[in-house]
Design an enzyme around this catalytic site. Structure first.
Site, PDB file in Angstrom:
ATOM      1  CG  ASP A 195     101.602 -23.999  83.801  1.00  0.00           C
ATOM      2  OD1 ASP A 195     102.186 -24.324  84.857  1.00  0.00           O
ATOM      3  OD2 ASP A 195     100.650 -23.195  83.776  1.00  0.00           O
ATOM      4  CG  HIS A 196     106.513 -28.842  86.380  1.00  0.00           C
ATOM      5  ND1 HIS A 196     105.862 -30.037  86.618  1.00  0.00           N
ATOM      6  CD2 HIS A 196     107.833 -29.146  86.370  1.00  0.00           C
ATOM      7  CE1 HIS A 196     106.743 -31.006  86.748  1.00  0.00           C
ATOM      8  NE2 HIS A 196     107.953 -30.495  86.597  1.00  0.00           N
ATOM      9  NE  ARG A 197     100.498 -22.788  86.894  1.00  0.00           N
ATOM     10  CZ  ARG A 197      99.961 -21.587  86.672  1.00  0.00           C
ATOM     11  NH1 ARG A 197      99.526 -20.857  87.686  1.00  0.00           N
ATOM     12  NH2 ARG A 197      99.878 -21.102  85.447  1.00  0.00           N
TER      13      ARG A 197
END
Length: 521
Positions: free
Chosen positions: A493-495
């Protein structure tokens, strides 16, 4: 007088919204004691046993096996033998608004949930209001909670009142028009059409589910339309339209003229025929579409619905990116074989050892051992590696958790995995054994899959997809050699996890897999 008590669907876990009666373990008329097993209730992923909260006698079963109810829904009435059957029946009738979600009502579950989780008590109040409204209209304080029934037969419960004109509401023009006319709040209704579009049928289902009434518009329209008996020989129409009209007994005066030069065309006649013969038209369309065998319709169970909802949410909200690495598993396989042959009571699998290696890597790179709290926009980092492992079961999959895998031995991980997988396949896991976790592993190597991508299990930040161990040609010191390799793909999850951070984790994981002595110390 003896007290009449009820049994209801309990709430097991924060995410539980409904339960399905799997089977009753006692029969009507049977006495039971507090703590005795009464029935089995299936939730989205497990089957729990409902234990009696008091001593009594099961007098009337309301929810049969297979019925689905919202949390708090009435499933049975209990009372001592001194209470008469008439009193039990009267009590059951007074709770009509909290009865089961049977096969007929199951189709309206989505609508019920959109009514801001209308509780069983609220629905009962709505039904009671309608009754009081009919019997005692002078009580204005009660009548005001329910819109009166107009000449068209519309009765809108208070929980659905309050039309709002909002751009984000996606509904058919007819549904918008009727909602405005009868003051229906479309924001509280879930559409079942393409891309979630709300139709008149969706409004009807939601209103009826909340205790109101909404007549079938199609039946009204059909009843109001009177066939013309005038001579239609002078009506402008195409030859095909006139032939079809004669064949079907349709007067051309009843058809709109949408063709060129104001003529009635074939489509205009077909529209009238479909309106007057909906069942025959549907059957005709089916016959004309295909002569092959009809497909089998399979209803989605609670688990499949939960999987669809959660993974759709993850795919939509979590910006996925993937990193792939090839692992030389010869050393870890050799260690596994040595342990299994040396310690007879231990039977390690390659998956057990990869779980341990992943746990060690999470301790080395703790920034990957996280969950994303989307509501509060914050990252939750954990001090121990609670690893969720995907297990395939009938009609779905579940992710039991190896808790504190970093501090467990290989034998403990193997035993825990075997126990969790066995109970997962029989639906006997407790909610805290599959809800949560800080990292996930999905292994399809035993099915011969070489490489695949997995969808993140929210709210976790990453999931590791492992393929099959197979012999491949690799280059070592400018020479081609054969090594047993596994491809690992991590979805992040790039967040919460950037590319460099994910690469650090995979480098650590590769180090532990290819030097397995490190996971033993």
């Amino acid at each position: 007088m003896s007290e009449i008590k009820t049994l209801e669907i309990p709430k097991w876990g924060l995410s539980m919204e409904e339960g399905t009666i799997a089977q009753w373990l006692i029969q009507e008329g049977a006495q039971f004691s507090k703590g005795q097993e009464i029935c089995e209730i299936e939730t989205t992923k497990i089957v729990n046993v409902l234990e009696a909260p008091f001593d009594s006698t099961l007098r009337k079963i309301i929810a049969k096996a297979g019925d689905t109810l919202l949390v708090g829904g009435l499933i049975a009435i209990c009372a001592d033998s001194q209470v008469s059957d008439a009193e039990i029946d009267a009590f059951a009738q007074s709770l009509t608004g909290t009865s089961t979600v049977s096969e007929k009502q199951t189709d309206t579950n989505a609508s019920e949930r959109t009514l801001e989780k209308v509780s069983a008590t609220q629905v009962e109040t709505t039904v009671a209001t309608v009754t009081q409204q009919n019997s005692a209209p002078q009580q204005s304080s009660v009548v005001n909670t329910q819109k009166s029934v107009d000449q068209g037969g519309y009765s809108i419960p208070i929980v659905l009142q309050g039309y709002q004109q909002r751009d984000e509401i996606f509904a058919t023009p007819h549904a918008l028009k009727l909602a405005e006319k009868h003051q229906v709040n479309l924001a509280k209704i879930t559409g079942t059409g393409r891309q979630g579009r709300i139709s008149v049928h969706d409004i009807q289902q939601a209103v009826q589910a909340a205790g109101g009434s909404w007549p079938d518009i199609r039946q009204q329209v059909s009843a109001k339309v009177a066939k013309s008996k005038a001579d239609d020989s002078l009506v402008l129409a195409t030859p095909v339209a006139r032939r079809l009209a004669k064949q079907w007994g349709i007067n051309l005066h009843d058809c709109r003229a949408s063709g060129t030069r104001g003529r009635v065309c074939k489509e205009d006649v077909e529209a009238v025929y479909q309106r007057e013969n909906p069942v025959q038209t549907q059957q005709c369309d089916q016959d004309n579409t295909t002569q092959s065998a009809k497909p089998t319709t399979i209803a989605m169970n609670g688990m499949r619905k939960a999987i669809a909802s959660r993974l759709q949410e993850a795919k939509r909200n979590a910006p996925h990116f993937r990193l792939t690495v090839d692992l030389n598993v010869e050393a870890i396989q050799a260690l596994r074989q040595q342990i299994n042959s040396t310690v007879p009571q231990v039977k390690l699998s390659i998956n057990d050892m990869l779980i341990k290696a992943a746990a060690a890597a999470l301790m080395k790179v703790p920034q990957v051992n996280v969950q994303y709290d989307e509501k509060n926009q914050q990252i939750l980092q954990f001090a121990q590696a609670d690893i969720s492992v995907a297990v395939a079961i009938e009609n779905g999959l579940i992710t039991p958790i190896i808790k504190a895998a970093d501090s467990k031995s290989l034998a403990q991980i193997s035993n825990a995995m075997r126990d969790l997988a066995t109970r997962a396949k029989t639906g006997k896991l407790a909610p805290d054994e599959f809800q949560g976790g800080s990292f996930s592993i999905s292994n399809l190597g035993m099915l011969g899959i070489q490489q695949f991508d997995a969808i993140i299990n929210p709210p976790q930040g990453a999931i590791l997809a492992l393929g099959a161990a197979e012999k491949r040609a690799v280059i070592e010191q400018d020479s081609i050699v054969i090594r047993q390799m596994v491809t690992a793909t991590m979805s992040c999850d790039h967040r919460v996890i950037d590319g460099a951070l994910g690469a650090q984790f995979l480098a650590a994981f590769k180090q532990f897999v290819e030097n397995p002595a490190l996971i033993l110390v």
